[in-house]
Design an enzyme around this catalytic site. Structure first.
Site, PDB file in Angstrom:
ATOM      1  N   ASN A 208      33.392  50.611  22.674  1.00  0.00           N
ATOM      2  CA  ASN A 208      33.512  51.814  23.504  1.00  0.00           C
ATOM      3  C   ASN A 208      32.260  51.915  24.376  1.00  0.00           C
ATOM      4  O   ASN A 208      31.294  51.181  24.151  1.00  0.00           O
ATOM      5  CB  ASN A 208      33.694  53.048  22.616  1.00  0.00           C
ATOM      6  CG  ASN A 208      32.531  53.192  21.654  1.00  0.00           C
ATOM      7  OD1 ASN A 208      31.409  53.439  22.058  1.00  0.00           O
ATOM      8  ND2 ASN A 208      32.791  52.975  20.355  1.00  0.00           N
ATOM      9  N   LYS A 287      37.738  30.648  19.973  1.00  0.00           N
ATOM     10  CA  LYS A 287      38.225  31.476  21.089  1.00  0.00           C
ATOM     11  C   LYS A 287      39.755  31.358  21.198  1.00  0.00           C
ATOM     12  O   LYS A 287      40.282  30.245  21.187  1.00  0.00           O
ATOM     13  CB  LYS A 287      37.560  30.978  22.371  1.00  0.00           C
ATOM     14  CG  LYS A 287      37.856  31.820  23.559  1.00  0.00           C
ATOM     15  CD  LYS A 287      37.153  31.286  24.802  1.00  0.00           C
ATOM     16  CE  LYS A 287      37.753  31.946  26.016  1.00  0.00           C
ATOM     17  NZ  LYS A 287      37.469  31.239  27.243  1.00  0.00           N
TER      18      LYS A 287
END
Ligand code: CTP
Length: 401
Positions: A208, A287
């Site tokens: 956030n 990844k």
């Protein structure tokens, strides 16, 4: 922060004299009235006129000058100071102070003043490391003088090592701390700050926009009030405030572990961290490669750190939470206060302008368990922090905590 305070800045002769000009500016900007006193050697590096213009006061420089003594005597100078700052303090000045020598304007004032004295040395690294200089520093520290140690780096004399004048911002912060009443002395305080990051592969995470500014401001103001402060911080670009122990973490689980390990020893805990409520159920070792298919990431709940602190709150501890809301601010905040067994909750409306994530200012309502509620105007996060600590101190003094 220094409104109404009188600072006497003593400057002795070294190349760092030019940095003292910036220091005067910073003190004046914080509202202090500044009187500068220069030794004869200091005046060979920068003229007194510079300091007179910056401080707006006559510069003291000659013990036997009828002109300056008639305006304000060296004894008056010694009396009017709330704080004496020596920056830069040369090895010679330290030696004179340790020996009690008073043979010029500055050293005479230093014997005559009863104000706290902050010594900010700057010199060549060999002079700094010399056993006599170190002995003199120990003597001054034993006499109660506060030493702001020099920084390490390249020195004007082409050598490397300790000896650079401390950063002017650090000297300012030390001065503010000396002049702030130690209302949290003896208290252990824990503050959490910043966001957490929940990775679902090595290079991607959920998070956030929390910058950590509110928590860092709380830690800084508590340290100014002489608390022992531990700051548990998620990833943040901010430097650790001076005099604060910082523990850096990344995930909510790490933050919970770091906090719960030391929580029972704290007199107060303030949770400002924007903890992720969820984390990916799995973290890929490599990844994740893109594909034309939609990608779902299953999330599982993180533990509620503040909830656990409330459930295990030792008697006397003050527990403060934050409630970031976009609707029904007061009601949602009150519910959280009761649900998490808090003493105070600081509610901020994320929809307000200049409030919340990333901003230097905040507009909050502080709600006490007893029902008292105060809505503060939009102000800097440091000012909000001061209000919160005032409340916490009131709870300490009330003996309920
Ligand atoms: N908090 C915490 N642990 C979590 C989530 C939040 O310790 N896993 C703390 C925050 O630091 C803050 C307070 O709880 O002090 C309130 O956080 P908030 O996210 O607003 O409340 P929640 O309880 O998560 O409620 P909701 O998300 O439903 O509003």
């Amino acid at each position: 922060m220094l409104k109404g305070k009188s600072i006497l800045l003593g400057i002795s002769g070294g190349i760092a004299v030019y940095k003292a000009a910036e220091l005067v500016r910073l003190f004046v900007k914080e509202g202090a009235s500044v009187h500068v006193v220069m030794t004869a050697n200091a005046q060979r590096f920068v003229t007194p006129l510079t300091f007179q213009a910056l401080s707006n006061n006559v510069v003291g420089r000659d013990l036997f000058s009828m002109q300056s003594e008639s305006r304000i005597s060296h004894i008056q100078m010694a009396r009017l100071a709330d704080l004496v700052v020596l920056a830069p303090a040369t090895a010679n000045l330290l030696a004179k102070m340790a020996a009690g020598i008073a043979d010029d304007y500055l050293t005479t004032i230093l014997l005559a003043t009863t104000a706290p004295v902050m010594v900010c040395p700057a010199m060549n690294v060999k002079m700094w490391e010399h056993p006599v200089t170190q002995r003199n520093l120990r003597t001054l520290a034993e006499l109660g003088h506060r030493i702001v140690p020099p920084g390490v780096g390249a020195l004007a004399c082409q050598e490397e090592g300790a000896g650079r004048l401390a950063d002017t911002a650090d000297i300012l912060e030390s001065a503010i701390r000396v002049l702030t009443p130690p209302t949290l002395a003896g208290r252990s305080i824990l503050v959490s700050a910043g966001p957490t990051r929940e990775h679902f592969d090595p290079v991607r995470f959920l998070s956030n926009p929390s910058s950590g500014k509110m928590g860092y401001a709380l830690a800084k103001i508590a340290a100014r009030r002489s608390a022992r402060v531990c700051l548990v911080s998620g990833p943040s670009a901010l430097p650790a405030p001076a005099g604060v122990e910082r523990i850096c973490v990344t995930t909510a689980l790490q933050m919970g572990e770091a906090i719960l390990e030391i929580s029972s020893k704290q007199d107060a805990i303030v949770m400002t961290a924007a903890v992720s409520d969820y984390r990916p159920a799995q973290r890929a070792a490599r990844k994740i490669k893109k594909s034309p298919e939609a990608l779902s990431v299953l999330l599982e709940p993180n533990p509620d750190i503040l909830g656990s602190l409330g459930a295990a709150k030792p008697p006397g501890q003050v527990l403060v939470g934050f409630a970031a809301e976009t609707e029904n601010l007061a009601q949602n905040a009150r519910d959280k206060l009761m649900r998490k067994n808090l003493d105070l909750i600081v509610a901020n409306d994320l929809t307000g302008e200049g409030a919340g994530f990333g901003s230097d200012t905040n507009e909050v309502t502080i709600i006490e368990r007893g029902g008292e509620e105060s809505a503060l105007f939009l102000m800097t996060k440091e000012e909000v922090a001061s209000h919160i600590w005032d409340r916490v101190e009131r709870l300490f003094a009330g003996g309920k905590n």
